[in-house]
Motif scaffolding. Structure first.
Motif, PDB file in Angstrom:
ATOM      1  N   PHE A   1       0.899  -1.127  -0.174  1.00  0.00           N
ATOM      2  CA  PHE A   1       0.117  -0.014   0.064  1.00  0.00           C
ATOM      3  C   PHE A   1       0.955   1.304  -0.239  1.00  0.00           C
ATOM      4  CE2 PHE A   1      -2.343  -3.368   2.509  1.00  0.00           C
ATOM      5  CZ  PHE A   1      -3.167  -3.391   1.914  1.00  0.00           C
ATOM      6  N   ARG A   2       0.569   2.096  -1.084  1.00  0.00           N
ATOM      7  CA  ARG A   2       0.801   3.042  -0.593  1.00  0.00           C
ATOM      8  C   ARG A   2       0.072   4.898  -0.743  1.00  0.00           C
ATOM      9  NH1 ARG A   2       4.480   6.155  -5.604  1.00  0.00           N
ATOM     10  NH2 ARG A   2       3.270   8.095  -4.424  1.00  0.00           N
ATOM     11  N   SER A   3       0.647   5.680  -0.512  1.00  0.00           N
ATOM     12  CA  SER A   3      -0.133   7.021  -0.094  1.00  0.00           C
ATOM     13  C   SER A   3      -0.226   7.887  -1.555  1.00  0.00           C
ATOM     14  CB  SER A   3      -0.484   8.209   0.753  1.00  0.00           C
ATOM     15  OG  SER A   3       0.849   8.610   0.861  1.00  0.00           O
ATOM     16  N   TRP A   4      -0.804   8.734  -2.824  1.00  0.00           N
ATOM     17  CA  TRP A   4      -0.970   9.344  -3.801  1.00  0.00           C
ATOM     18  C   TRP A   4      -1.092  10.903  -3.037  1.00  0.00           C
ATOM     19  CZ3 TRP A   4       1.876   7.151  -7.105  1.00  0.00           C
ATOM     20  CH2 TRP A   4       2.319   5.889  -7.536  1.00  0.00           C
ATOM     21  N   ARG A   5      -0.944  11.670  -4.160  1.00  0.00           N
ATOM     22  CA  ARG A   5      -1.026  13.015  -3.227  1.00  0.00           C
ATOM     23  C   ARG A   5      -2.795  12.802  -3.844  1.00  0.00           C
ATOM     24  NH1 ARG A   5       3.625  16.205  -5.418  1.00  0.00           N
ATOM     25  NH2 ARG A   5       5.107  14.298  -5.142  1.00  0.00           N
ATOM     26  N   GLY A   6      -3.224  13.934  -3.655  1.00  0.00           N
ATOM     27  CA  GLY A   6      -4.573  13.874  -3.535  1.00  0.00           C
ATOM     28  C   GLY A   6      -5.529  13.085  -2.852  1.00  0.00           C
ATOM     29  N   ASN A   7      -4.763  12.021  -1.874  1.00  0.00           N
ATOM     30  CA  ASN A   7      -5.458  11.341  -0.898  1.00  0.00           C
ATOM     31  C   ASN A   7      -6.150   9.881  -1.334  1.00  0.00           C
ATOM     32  OD1 ASN A   7      -5.009  14.070   0.287  1.00  0.00           O
ATOM     33  ND2 ASN A   7      -4.791  12.608   2.022  1.00  0.00           N
ATOM     34  N   LYS A   8      -5.138   9.194  -2.629  1.00  0.00           N
ATOM     35  CA  LYS A   8      -6.016   7.963  -2.475  1.00  0.00           C
ATOM     36  C   LYS A   8      -4.918   7.189  -2.266  1.00  0.00           C
ATOM     37  CE  LYS A   8      -7.270   9.617  -6.579  1.00  0.00           C
ATOM     38  NZ  LYS A   8      -6.857  10.502  -8.078  1.00  0.00           N
ATOM     39  N   LEU A   9      -5.430   6.063  -1.575  1.00  0.00           N
ATOM     40  CA  LEU A   9      -4.685   4.989  -1.263  1.00  0.00           C
ATOM     41  C   LEU A   9      -4.898   4.161  -2.104  1.00  0.00           C
ATOM     42  CD1 LEU A   9      -3.232   3.544   1.044  1.00  0.00           C
ATOM     43  CD2 LEU A   9      -5.702   2.870   1.627  1.00  0.00           C
ATOM     44  N   HIS A  10      -3.056   3.704  -2.340  1.00  0.00           N
ATOM     45  CA  HIS A  10      -2.517   2.708  -3.749  1.00  0.00           C
ATOM     46  C   HIS A  10      -2.480   0.902  -3.247  1.00  0.00           C
ATOM     47  CE1 HIS A  10      -1.052   1.279  -7.469  1.00  0.00           C
ATOM     48  NE2 HIS A  10       0.232   1.244  -6.160  1.00  0.00           N
ATOM     49  N   ALA A  11      -3.192  -0.167  -3.626  1.00  0.00           N
ATOM     50  CA  ALA A  11      -2.733  -0.904  -3.292  1.00  0.00           C
ATOM     51  C   ALA A  11      -2.269  -1.897  -4.919  1.00  0.00           C
ATOM     52  CB  ALA A  11      -3.725  -1.936  -2.456  1.00  0.00           C
ATOM     53  N   HIS A  12      -1.097  -3.132  -3.908  1.00  0.00           N
ATOM     54  CA  HIS A  12      -1.395  -3.865  -5.806  1.00  0.00           C
ATOM     55  C   HIS A  12      -0.471  -5.788  -5.189  1.00  0.00           C
ATOM     56  CE1 HIS A  12       2.453  -2.945  -6.572  1.00  0.00           C
ATOM     57  NE2 HIS A  12       3.035  -4.204  -6.575  1.00  0.00           N
TER      58      HIS A  12
END
Ligand SMILES: Cc1cc2nc3c(=O)[nH]c(=O)nc-3n(C[C@H](O)[C@H](O)[C@H](O)COP(=O)(O)OP(=O)(O)OC[C@H]3O[C@@H](n4cnc5c(N)ncnc54)[C@H](O)[C@@H]3O)c2cc1C
Length: 426
Positions: A258-269
């Motif tokens: 998991f990591r955070s993107w700008r614009g507050n999105k949580l990313h998962a792979h």
């Protein structure tokens, strides 16, 4: 005639072209590097990565390379002539403790990393909570390790930086130019034949990743690379719960990054599969099957099914307390390019002495600066930064006919495989 023709404009090809042209310019050698891509730069795997740069790794050479690469990412100007913004929020690794309440493997890993000057230390639950906030679900039976030097890169910033650095150094960029065949004489590659004409060079670099088997079988080089599918999901988050400056979470309990993107999105792979059996499934029956590249950019392969998104939601819900209150933002299916041993293919070819490979391994974005430097130094026959690493073990030589024959034995015992039975009955 170019000094070097780099085939493939993903992050590995681009890093090689930039490093090499930068060095030629510094040496006052008035020769040109060109980079050829059948599409646009960073359109294939290099547009799908998560921008995570971590160094701790069971493979000591991979750790050293990643740690050197991390330093270069933070000081790109020294090798590319242009700088790039990176974000250093660190990474938290999570795994189940053993029955004795310890995680012996990671304790060992932590010691090994220390000897390489890579900080990777156990932290307690309170520290994990302090670093992440209350939304991170923590469990008594898990151990937490912290790698403070881990970086996050924004893929769109990386792509722009690559274009800027190619231009700044004067690399010739040929996009929408597909190498259809390769001409050779004796033990040298001489020319790339493309839909936009022929391009000759003194040296050639294979940076076409998953397309390698397809292109290079034409000149008799067997490159065992294939692709493994992976899904990616992004959720809209509130900065009140998961702030942008959130550490990368490498969750080996639920098998997800998991990591955070700008614009507050949580990313998962999910990570690559590591068992030989799982790897072999992607190769089907032939280590050089030409079944990679074209799947990567095929639109039909991009979208996620509803149940895949839901599966990710289930995984994420085990780690974050608020995930069912967030909003699905976007998701896509993608592919890792993998070799049978999940390691790179690097350096001089065994058949053609002016051909160099830089590909493979599935997790290569983070190594781009160091690999670009290494291949450039190889081509220029200069002392290598990469000398400290066991560079030769990544050579294409290791995949000789014996390796190919033995691979199915590694999987399950050759006697038990359909591959062997097929051989016997044919
Ligand atoms: C979901 C996901 C997450 C990932 N996350 C990370 C991460 O956090 N950190 C990390 O380090 N790595 C990560 N990776 C891996 C990383 O994206 C890849 O390892 C890296 O992008 C590979 O770059 P490449 O240059 O080798 O290949 P590619 O980017 O695939 O480039 C190959 C290029 O060759 C071109 N080409 C092919 N055939 C021809 C031809 N005949 N003529 C001309 N050009 C041709 C293609 O158009 C393509 O642009 C991730 C991958 C995925 C899928």
């Amino acid at each position: 005639m170019y000094h070097t023709v780099v085939i493939g404009g993903g992050c590995l090809g681009a890093a090689t072209a930039i490093s090499l042209q930068h060095k030629l310019n510094k040496l006052n050698i008035k020769e040109k590097v060109c980079i050829i891509d059948k599409s646009v730069l960073c359109a294939a795997e290099s547009s799908r990565h998560s921008g995570i740069v971590r160094s701790a790794n069971a493979d000591q050479d991979a750790s050293l390379m990643a740690s050197e690469s991390t330093k270069l990412w933070k000081n790109l100007e020294s090798i590319w002539g242009v700088d790039m913004e990176t974000e250093q929020f660190g990474a938290i690794w999570i795994a189940k403790k053993g029955q004795d309440g310890e995680n012996k493997a990671w304790k060992e890993l932590s010691k090994r990393m220390k000897s390489l000057n890579i900080e990777f230390n156990e932290i307690d639950h309170t520290k994990a909570s302090d670093l992440c906030g209350k939304s991170l679900i923590i469990n008594e039976d898990e151990s937490y390790y912290y790698e403070p030097a881990a970086l996050q890169i924004d893929p769109s910033i990386l792509r722009s930086t690559i274009y800027d650095a190619l231009e700044y150094n004067g690399v010739e960029v040929l996009e929408k130019t597909s190498v259809e065949s390769i001409l050779t004489n004796d033990n040298n590659v001489t020319t790339c034949v493309t839909n936009n004409g022929n391009f000759s060079g003194k040296n050639f670099v294979n940076a076409v990743g998953a397309w390698s088997p397809q292109l290079f079988l034409k000149i008799g080089i067997k490159i065992p690379v294939t692709i493994e599918p992976v899904s990616v999901v992004n959720w809209m988050e509130s900065p009140k719960q998961i702030k942008h400056e959130y550490p990368i979470i490498a969750d080996y309990v639920n098998l997800c990054y998991f990591r955070s993107w700008r614009g507050n999105k949580l990313h998962a792979h999910q990570p690559r599969k590591r068992s030989v059996y799982e790897i072999a499934k992607n190769f089907i029956n032939d280590l050089c099957a030409v079944n990679g590249g074209e799947y990567l950019n095929e639109p039909m392969n991009q979208s996620l099914a509803y149940n895949q998104i839901k599966t990710y939601e289930d995984i994420a819900r085990k780690r974050f307390s608020n995930i069912d209150n967030t909003v699905y933002s976007s998701g896509y299916r993608s592919f890792f390019d993998i070799t049978p041993d999940l390691r790179f293919i690097l350096g001089e070819d065994s058949k053609f002495s002016n051909l160099y490979h830089v590909l493979g391994s599935g997790q290569a974005m983070k190594y781009s600066p160091i690999l670009g430097e290494a291949i450039a130094e190889d081509i220029l026959k200069r002392p290598k930064n990469i000398n400290k690493f066991d560079y030769k073990k990544f050579s294409i030589n290791r995949f000789g006919d014996d390796y190919m024959d033995q691979f199915w034995n590694l999987v399950n015992g050759e006697e038990n495989t359909l591959h062997r039975q097929g051989k016997n009955t044919l």
